[in-house]
Design an enzyme around this catalytic site. Structure first.
Site, short mmCIF file in Angstrom:
data_model
loop_
_atom_site.label_atom_id
_atom_site.label_comp_id
_atom_site.label_asym_id
_atom_site.label_seq_id
_atom_site.Cartn_x
_atom_site.Cartn_y
_atom_site.Cartn_z
N TYR A 112 5.22 -14.47 1.70
CA TYR A 112 4.79 -13.20 0.85
C TYR A 112 3.28 -13.30 0.46
CZ TYR A 112 3.58 -10.34 -3.45
OH TYR A 112 3.01 -9.53 -3.99
N THR A 124 7.43 -7.02 -1.36
CA THR A 124 7.37 -8.05 -2.81
C THR A 124 8.52 -9.06 -2.93
OG1 THR A 124 8.22 -6.25 -4.16
CG2 THR A 124 6.06 -6.35 -3.88
N ASP A 140 -1.73 -12.27 -7.12
CA ASP A 140 -1.89 -13.67 -7.49
C ASP A 140 -1.62 -14.52 -6.50
OD1 ASP A 140 0.50 -12.83 -8.62
OD2 ASP A 140 0.42 -14.49 -9.71
N ASP A 191 4.83 6.32 7.65
CA ASP A 191 5.16 4.88 7.77
C ASP A 191 3.58 4.46 8.21
OD1 ASP A 191 5.60 2.53 9.15
OD2 ASP A 191 6.62 3.43 10.80
#
Length: 289
Positions: free
Chosen positions: A127, A64, A104, A38
């Site tokens: 994000y 993600t 990006d 973890d």
């Protein structure tokens, strides 16, 4: 022999690194995912790195899911930001090197010229903001680091745009895909090739900093979908549409092409063209079916 810790080893990039490490080399690799380590727990990270005598860390772990992150802010921040800081701190304490993968999405996508490493960042959602915070935690830690921003990652592993389009174009006669978001598809195997080469040859020495890496070329998601269908022999009628026709919790960058001049010069690296890499990935997907 360097002992190399790879986090997020069950993801797209982690699995590609496994394939390359399995061929032998000069390093010993310790592959971990959340079940083994973890990384949001600093003490757990320290214990693991001490027990395994780690001298290099490749952080492939990330939250993600761009849309879900808007509601799951705490978890996204823990993985993308705090965990990156933990790895960086532990690396500094051991004088280890950290190779950290970013995105990006730290850019706002308002321009029309490929982004260079020194360009101003302006993430549009949770994000991107948490990934940028992770970058900053790495930079501020005082450890030796190389940050690699990448884009539009896909592979034969996990869930990604290529595998989704393979399924949809085989099931449907007609499909609409956005044409007003432009970037560069990047085969995770190509980034894994670079990271593996850097680790194996210790090319990171004296090369600390932020780098951009994606495959060569530029296209929209519509163009990408058309190429996937074409290479796969699927006759689906794919039509372009605007992003506003598919409302999302968060705005995506309209333009996120990355300038790779720095990474090519620093490592003498030849970057593959995205269509050529797609061919290689599709062959791998077909082999595993």
């Amino acid at each position: 022999m360097d002992n190399v810790l790879v986090t997020g080893a069950n993801g797209q990039l982690g699995n590609e690194l496994r394939r390359r490490a399995s061929g032998g080399g000069s390093c010993r690799y310790v592959f971990t995912d959340v079940a083994e380590l973890d990384i949001t727990d600093l003490e757990a990270v320290r214990r693991c790195m001490d027990a395994e005598c780690i001298s290099v860390v490749v952080n492939c772990a990330a939250y993600t899911n761009v849309d879900k992150a808007e509601d799951d802010v705490v978890v996204a921040d823990a993985i993308n930001h705090l965990a990156a800081g933990n790895l960086a701190l532990a690396c500094r304490e051991r004088d280890a090197v950290l190779l950290h993968v970013s995105t990006d999405y730290v850019f706002g996508g308002r321009g029309n010229v490929p982004y260079r490493e020194e360009d101003a960042t302006c993430p549009l959602g949770v994000y991107g903001k948490t990934k940028l915070a992770g970058e900053q935690a790495v930079v501020d830690s005082g450890c030796r680091y190389l940050v690699f921003r990448t884009a539009w990652l896909y592979s034969a592993y996990g869930h990604n745009f290529v595998k989704t389009m393979l399924r949809l174009t085989s099931e449907r006669e007609r499909l609409s895909v956005v044409f007003d978001q432009v970037g560069t598809p990047t085969y995770a195997g190509d980034l894994a090739d670079l990271l593996h080469a850097i680790v194996e040859a210790r090319l990171y020495a004296g090369k600390e900093g932020i780098y951009h890496f994606s495959d060569e070329g530029v296209c929209s998601w519509y163009d990408f979908a058309k190429e996937i269908a074409s290479q796969s022999g699927h006759g689906c009628d794919i039509q372009p549409c605007h992003s506003c026709e598919y409302p999302s919790r968060v705005e995506r960058p309209a333009f996120s092409v990355l300038d790779k001049t720095k990474v090519k010069a620093a490592f003498g690296w030849r970057v593959p063209y995205w269509k050529d890499s797609l061919v290689r990935c599709l062959l791998l997907i077909n082999d595993e079916r």
